[in-house]
Design a protein around this motif. Structure first.
Motif, PDB file in Angstrom:
ATOM      1  N   VAL A   1      -7.063   7.387   3.691  1.00 38.78           N
ATOM      2  CA  VAL A   1      -7.736   7.430   2.249  1.00 38.78           C
ATOM      3  C   VAL A   1      -8.370   5.880   2.248  1.00 38.78           C
ATOM      4  O   VAL A   1      -7.772   4.881   2.370  1.00 38.78           O
TER       5      VAL A   1
ATOM      6  N   GLN B   1       0.926  -1.232   0.179  1.00 40.95           N
ATOM      7  CA  GLN B   1       0.077  -0.025   0.220  1.00 40.95           C
ATOM      8  C   GLN B   1       0.811   1.250   0.026  1.00 40.95           C
ATOM      9  O   GLN B   1       1.987   1.145   0.508  1.00 40.95           O
TER      10      GLN B   1
ATOM     11  N   LEU C   1      -7.389   2.656  -1.274  1.00 38.21           N
ATOM     12  CA  LEU C   1      -5.885   2.743  -1.699  1.00 38.21           C
ATOM     13  C   LEU C   1      -5.331   2.284  -2.801  1.00 38.21           C
ATOM     14  O   LEU C   1      -5.867   1.362  -3.478  1.00 38.21           O
ATOM     15  N   GLU C   2      -4.239   3.141  -3.260  1.00 39.61           N
ATOM     16  CA  GLU C   2      -3.579   2.708  -4.565  1.00 39.61           C
ATOM     17  C   GLU C   2      -2.272   1.862  -3.783  1.00 39.61           C
ATOM     18  O   GLU C   2      -1.553   2.364  -2.943  1.00 39.61           O
TER      19      GLU C   2
ATOM     20  N   ARG D   1      -2.891   9.074   5.323  1.00 38.27           N
ATOM     21  CA  ARG D   1      -4.060  10.077   5.372  1.00 38.27           C
ATOM     22  C   ARG D   1      -5.631   9.272   5.476  1.00 38.27           C
ATOM     23  O   ARG D   1      -6.634   9.839   5.097  1.00 38.27           O
TER      24      ARG D   1
ATOM     25  N   TRP E   1      -1.230   7.505   1.318  1.00 42.31           N
ATOM     26  CA  TRP E   1      -2.614   7.182   1.399  1.00 42.31           C
ATOM     27  C   TRP E   1      -3.042   6.522   2.820  1.00 42.31           C
ATOM     28  O   TRP E   1      -4.076   6.820   3.303  1.00 42.31           O
TER      29      TRP E   1
END
Length: 126
Positions: free
Chosen positions: A32, A23, A35-36, A30, A27
């Motif tokens: 998110v 991950q 996830l990217e 924060r 991200w």
């Protein structure tokens, strides 16, 4: 690729496959939700490389995009806020890239991969 040891190819593909589950730390930091992964990021960078003007070395840009985060499969994704200095992060990634590259050196692919990664890290990939 026929002059590379099959075990080296398998190890390299295994390492790169780990990027799908690595991950992106920014991200995560924060919170998110969607996830990217490092692999998602590399793919996106590679696609952006296709948008480089034809006068530039598009192939080189795409090659750099492919390898810029390979070491993160082994060291993880680190941001400036994770408590690891930029220098230590660089040393860890460089050590892993050299280790990965050494396994693929039989056909010079490893050298090419390390060179592209170094150009990215040094800011000389143009």
């Amino acid at each position: 690729m026929s002059d590379i040891e099959p075990a080296s190819v398998i190890e390299f593909l295994y390492i790169c496959g780990k990027l799908k589950g690595t991950q992106r730390a920014g991200w995560v930091d924060r919170n998110v939700k969607l996830l990217e992964s490092a692999s998602d990021h590399m793919y996106g960078m590679e696609i952006i490389g296709f948008l480089v003007p034809p006068a530039a070395d598009r192939d080189k840009v795409i090659e750099v995009a492919r390898v810029q985060d390979v070491a993160e499969a082994l060291v993880g994704d680190m941001t400036l806020f994770c408590g690891v200095s930029k220098e230590k992060k660089q040393r860890r990634k460089e050590g892993e890239m050299k280790r990965i590259g050494c396994r693929l050196r039989e056909s010079l692919i490893g050298d090419e991969m390390i060179n592209r990664w170094s150009e990215y890290e040094d800011g000389t990939a143009a």
